[in-house]
Every structure is written in C-alpha cells, then in structure tokens.
Design an enzyme around this catalytic site. Sequence first.
Site, PDB file in Angstrom:
ATOM      1  N   GLY A 278      -4.919   0.611  -0.667  1.00 27.49           N
ATOM      2  CA  GLY A 278      -5.040  -0.264  -1.734  1.00 27.49           C
ATOM      3  C   GLY A 278      -3.858  -0.929  -2.040  1.00 27.49           C
ATOM      4  O   GLY A 278      -3.835  -2.079  -2.163  1.00 27.49           O
TER       5      GLY A 278
ATOM      6  N   ALA B 258     -10.284   3.866   0.034  1.00 30.21           N
ATOM      7  CA  ALA B 258     -11.459   4.498   0.155  1.00 30.21           C
ATOM      8  C   ALA B 258     -11.329   5.840  -0.378  1.00 30.21           C
ATOM      9  O   ALA B 258     -12.325   6.667  -0.524  1.00 30.21           O
ATOM     10  CB  ALA B 258     -11.584   4.857   2.005  1.00 30.21           C
TER      11      ALA B 258
ATOM     12  N   THR C 165      -3.694  -2.386  15.462  1.00 37.29           N
ATOM     13  CA  THR C 165      -5.036  -1.729  16.182  1.00 37.29           C
ATOM     14  C   THR C 165      -5.691  -1.179  14.770  1.00 37.29           C
ATOM     15  O   THR C 165      -5.251  -0.454  14.072  1.00 37.29           O
ATOM     16  CB  THR C 165      -4.561  -0.637  17.227  1.00 37.29           C
ATOM     17  OG1 THR C 165      -3.658  -1.378  17.996  1.00 37.29           O
ATOM     18  CG2 THR C 165      -5.774   0.062  17.600  1.00 37.29           C
TER      19      THR C 165
ATOM     20  N   CYS D 270       0.584   8.493  -8.715  1.00 35.72           N
ATOM     21  CA  CYS D 270       0.774   7.805  -7.314  1.00 35.72           C
ATOM     22  C   CYS D 270       2.331   7.449  -6.924  1.00 35.72           C
ATOM     23  O   CYS D 270       2.569   6.745  -6.255  1.00 35.72           O
ATOM     24  CB  CYS D 270       0.026   6.593  -7.461  1.00 35.72           C
ATOM     25  SG  CYS D 270      -1.602   6.682  -8.135  1.00 35.72           S
TER      26      CYS D 270
HETATM   27  N1  PLP Z   1      -4.345   0.344  -7.578  1.00 34.57           N
HETATM   28  C1  PLP Z   1      -4.764   1.451  -8.274  1.00 34.57           C
HETATM   29  C2  PLP Z   1      -5.517   0.984  -9.786  1.00 34.57           C
HETATM   30  C3  PLP Z   1      -4.571   2.598  -8.067  1.00 34.57           C
HETATM   31  O1  PLP Z   1      -5.219   3.605  -8.826  1.00 34.57           O
HETATM   32  C4  PLP Z   1      -4.315   3.110  -6.987  1.00 34.57           C
HETATM   33  C5  PLP Z   1      -3.948   4.374  -6.368  1.00 34.57           C
HETATM   34  O2  PLP Z   1      -3.883   5.407  -7.146  1.00 34.57           O
HETATM   35  C6  PLP Z   1      -3.531   1.885  -6.114  1.00 34.57           C
HETATM   36  C7  PLP Z   1      -3.938   0.704  -6.478  1.00 34.57           C
HETATM   37  C8  PLP Z   1      -3.139   2.274  -4.779  1.00 34.57           C
HETATM   38  O3  PLP Z   1      -3.824   2.795  -3.742  1.00 34.57           O
HETATM   39  P1  PLP Z   1      -3.374   3.596  -2.395  1.00 34.57           P
HETATM   40  O4  PLP Z   1      -3.453   4.986  -3.004  1.00 34.57           O
HETATM   41  O5  PLP Z   1      -4.532   3.239  -1.536  1.00 34.57           O
HETATM   42  O6  PLP Z   1      -2.411   2.743  -2.005  1.00 34.57           O
END
Ligand code: PLP
Length: 374
Positions: free
Chosen positions: A70, A199, A236, A327
Amino acid sequence: MQVYLDNAATTPMDVQVIEKMTEVMHDVYGNASAIHAMGRKARAEVELARKSIAKLLNCEGSEIVFTGSGTEADNMALRCATNDLNVKHIITSKIEHKAVLGTAKELDAKGIASIHYVDLDIYGRAELASLTQLAQKYPGSLISLMHANNEIGTLNDISAISKIARENNCFFHTDTVQTVGHYQLDLKEIDADFIACSAHKFHGPKGCGFLYKNKNLHIKPIITGGGQEGKMRPGTENVTGIAGLAKALEIANRNIDVKIDTVYRIKEYFKNQLMKQIPGVCFNGDTSKEGGLYTVLNVSLPPSDNASTLLFQLDMSGIYASGGSACNSGAVSSSHVLEGIKHPENRSAIRFSFSKFTTQEDVDYAIGKLKELL
Ligand code: PLP
C-alpha cells in the site's frame, strides 16, 4: 490463550488464499513476461486476477497497477501527480498514514509541491468547508485524504471530497488501504483519480497491493526498468501474491454486509463492556457504524500507574493490540494521529482491531485482563 486484536496492522491469512497461493507457487512458476506456455500460464493468472479485482471495484483492468505494498501505491499516486500532472500543491491532513504524509512532506521539503492541511473535526474527519476553501485557493492541486483512518477508524466522506475536487479541477487520491475488502467500493461512484490497496489488510498476503489510476491520466512509472504493468511498474510480477490478493478480495466481498454486521456487533459489545467495567474509559474517533470503521476501536484509558507498560502486559497475557500505529518501527511512539485530534497526553490509548475471526470469547478475555491490569 492468544487473542489477536491487531487486525488493522495486519490480518491472518484466509486458508483459501493460502491454498490458492500454494497451488500457484507449485504450478505457475513461469515469468509472466515469458512467451512460452509456462510464461503464458503465469500471465493468465495475473490477468485473471486483475479482471476479477476490476469487476469487484467497478473499474477497468487497465486501471489496476499491482505494487509491492500500500505504501508503494500511495507513493506512486503522489509522485506521479507531481512528476506528470503538473501538481504544485498537495492538500492533505495531519493524520494521514505516513505513506502519504511522509511522501507529501518530502515533496514539500524539496520544493516540488507545497503541502496544505485541511481542518479536522473532533473525530479526525476532514472538514468539507475547509477543504473547499483550500481547493478554491489552489486549483489543480492533488487532494489526498484517506477513506478510513488506520488508528482511530474515522471515515471521510470520499464521495463529497471527490465532488469538491472535480468542482475545483483538483486531482483526488484516497488511501483506501483500510477499506478495500472491508466495504463494497464502487469506483464509478467514488470518482477518484487514484486509490491504494494492500492485500494483507483483508486476509491476503503481505507485500502485495495495487494502485488504481484513472485511465484518463497520463503518468509515467516512478522507477525505471522493464515494461511490466502497462509500463507503470517495472519488475517481474509477483504472480503468487497477485493471485492471493485477488482471491482474498473475492472472499472479502462475498456476503460483505453480513460480515460488517457481525464484526460491528463484536466491536459494540467490546465498547459497551469497557464502559461498564472500566470507569473513565473513552473512545477516540467516530465509533458509530456509519461514521467509523467497524474493525477499529481506539480506547483512551483513565490515567494509571502502569499505563506505559499496559501494552507489554497485555502482550504477556497473550493479547495483541497496538498503541499508536504498528506500521512504524515496532516501537510504541507517540502517535501523530492522536496529536492531530488533540488527545490528552496524560492518557494512554490502545487500538483494538477486529476481523471476521474475532470471537466474543476473545474480547471477554481481553476485557477481563484489562480490568485486572488497570
Ligand atoms: N495506508 C494505511 C491507511 C495503512 O493502514 C497502511 C498500513 O498500515 C498503509 C497505508 C501501508 O500499507 P502497507 O503495509 O501495504 O505498506
């Protein structure tokens, strides 16, 4: 007992997704760009996944660009907008995920685009009057506002935001990482230029996501190399991850209303029990079914001597939740989201997040332990 209440950080994978990915790993090992039969088999897997995702989101397959996360999808939206769409201003909020906020701040620091913050209400929702003012002041800018906040769950009215964007010739990106697979999203209705997906937030694999980009946009990739993903994302393709993503989204969108009701009931039960059993508890963000993500409950606990070690003690009791945002680095740091909604500093906040696998037994256990610890 182990109780996993950190589903906004990531979710356990669905068994059917694991089965699908295992099958692809075994049988579809060709490079999707190779022209022989094994390559064509891999290509077919990728294109079937793209088609299935596009159908579920009501967009075209060519509008889906698979990414490694993401975060990458959010980066692409902001960087492509400033590189190729003549965007000089980014209108966003102080409580976006760092994938957006960090990128916007970097673009601002480098003098590529100026950042402007929209006002937020007490729930952390973007104020539409403030957004309109900024959009009128900076026509042609990129509006980047998340659909649901990952820490406090508050939902933004993204249809109203896209209308404001259109009226002022702005581009609109929305970080839908917490809502794809949680709600039935219709991209014709939302009318965004970009959305981001990951995902692992809906029982799919980690390390696989996509950017939706409206087909009318002419943008170039942010990294160089091969011509994969319609020349938008060289490298890839992760065929196994892509197949897993499509399977996870297909499962997530099945009987979605029943899932929403079931998970929301668990959240409501948890909230009511906390209010009954822990005096002084309160909640951050919009906790209503209409205004907040049904998977997230951000709890503000009354000041206590062991507040700083609470998450650790929950962990020791087999209860997995988050303080601030997971995160970042694994460490509990002060949360820019809680700061953004002016959460009192003398209270600690814990994010509990649920999924279709969360049971009443799970939340009863968590409440019992919390009460004991406080
Ligand atoms: N955006 C939001 C609102 C999220 O909650 C997160 C992950 O916690 C992300 C972006 C980032 O996604 P990823 O973990 O796939 O990098």
